[in-house]
Design a protein around this motif. Structure first.
Motif, PDB file in Angstrom:
ATOM      1  N   TYR A  68       0.803  -1.220   0.000  1.00 56.28           N
ATOM      2  CA  TYR A  68       0.000   0.000   0.000  1.00 56.28           C
ATOM      3  C   TYR A  68       0.837   1.272   0.000  1.00 56.28           C
ATOM      4  N   PRO A  69       1.856   1.400   0.854  1.00 56.80           N
ATOM      5  CA  PRO A  69       2.675   2.610   0.771  1.00 56.80           C
ATOM      6  C   PRO A  69       3.408   2.753  -0.563  1.00 56.80           C
ATOM      7  N   ALA A  74      -5.311   0.980  -4.951  1.00 59.51           N
ATOM      8  CA  ALA A  74      -5.695   0.559  -6.303  1.00 59.51           C
ATOM      9  C   ALA A  74      -4.488  -0.001  -7.047  1.00 59.51           C
ATOM     10  N   GLY A  75      -3.340   0.647  -6.939  1.00 63.72           N
ATOM     11  CA  GLY A  75      -2.138   0.187  -7.636  1.00 63.72           C
ATOM     12  C   GLY A  75      -1.715  -1.209  -7.206  1.00 63.72           C
ATOM     13  N   ALA A  76      -1.815  -1.495  -5.904  1.00 66.98           N
ATOM     14  CA  ALA A  76      -1.476  -2.836  -5.412  1.00 66.98           C
ATOM     15  C   ALA A  76      -2.435  -3.861  -6.008  1.00 66.98           C
ATOM     16  N   SER A  77      -3.705  -3.538  -6.054  1.00 59.49           N
ATOM     17  CA  SER A  77      -4.698  -4.445  -6.621  1.00 59.49           C
ATOM     18  C   SER A  77      -4.424  -4.661  -8.111  1.00 59.49           C
ATOM     19  N   TYR A  78      -4.131  -3.584  -8.829  1.00 55.50           N
ATOM     20  CA  TYR A  78      -3.844  -3.701 -10.266  1.00 55.50           C
ATOM     21  C   TYR A  78      -2.582  -4.526 -10.518  1.00 55.50           C
ATOM     22  N   LEU A  79      -1.561  -4.333  -9.690  1.00 57.79           N
ATOM     23  CA  LEU A  79      -0.334  -5.109  -9.818  1.00 57.79           C
ATOM     24  C   LEU A  79      -0.625  -6.598  -9.628  1.00 57.79           C
ATOM     25  N   LEU A  80      -1.344  -6.925  -8.557  1.00 55.51           N
ATOM     26  CA  LEU A  80      -1.692  -8.321  -8.295  1.00 55.51           C
ATOM     27  C   LEU A  80      -2.523  -8.903  -9.430  1.00 55.51           C
ATOM     28  N   GLY A  81      -3.475  -8.132  -9.930  1.00 57.18           N
ATOM     29  CA  GLY A  81      -4.309  -8.597 -11.039  1.00 57.18           C
ATOM     30  C   GLY A  81      -3.504  -8.849 -12.298  1.00 57.18           C
ATOM     31  N   THR A  82      -2.572  -7.971 -12.587  1.00 59.66           N
ATOM     32  CA  THR A  82      -1.716  -8.139 -13.763  1.00 59.66           C
ATOM     33  C   THR A  82      -0.881  -9.411 -13.641  1.00 59.66           C
TER      34      THR A  82
END
Length: 170
Positions: A68-69, A74-82
């Protein structure tokens, strides 16, 4: 003229070697069982609902909270999704490509080892039902990752075995 059901027909092959047929079917279903959750849950990572659903899982796990930091929620979720979608596609390619299988197996192993390990940090027992061994919603969601970890390790190991040997090259 040959009879319609000669010894090389698919029906005869299945009848002659049911163990091999069942193993092939099992491997196909197991691979599908890894690809579907990775792909479908990976796509969800790009929705606000999943960004919100990840908050207690990521923030409640010390070895994931750094996401998160660094990337934001959202970026963490998008990274994991990718990562999940790419891994699913590599698993799809793994029967045709040993290299794809090694990468898919390695990423899948890391992914499912991390998600399985979150069960050590998060409350996963249904306390109103008496706790262990009764899983709550989080535990029920995460427990499947133990099997997915095992399948990832099998794909990784088998794919390593299919790589051309360095000793066989001139």
């Amino acid at each position: 003229m040959q009879p319609p059901f000669q010894s090389t027909s698919r029906f005869t092959q299945v009848a002659q070697n049911p163990a091999a047929t069942l193993t092939t079917a099992g491997r196909t279903i197991a691979l599908t069982g890894v690809v579907l959750p990775l792909f479908m849950i990976g796509i969800l990572k790009f929705t606000q609902i999943e960004v919100e659903a990840l908050k207690p899982l990521i923030s409640g796990t010390p070895w994931l909270a750094w996401l998160y930091p660094v990337f934001g929620e959202a970026g963490a979720s998008y990274l994991l999704g990718t990562v999940e979608i790419i891994t699913a596609l590599l698993f799809v390619a793994s029967p045709m490509s040993a290299r794809a299988g090694v990468v898919a197996g390695a990423i899948g192993t890391m992914t499912f080892a991390v998600t399985s390990s979150t069960m050590l940090a998060l409350p996963i027992w249904e306390e109103p039902s008496g706790g262990f061994p009764w899983l709550n919603a989080t535990g029920s969601f995460l427990i499947k990752d133990v099997a997915l970890l095992g399948i990832s390790l099998v794909v990784l190991g088998e794919s390593f075995g299919r790589l051309p040997s360095r000793h066989s090259r001139p």
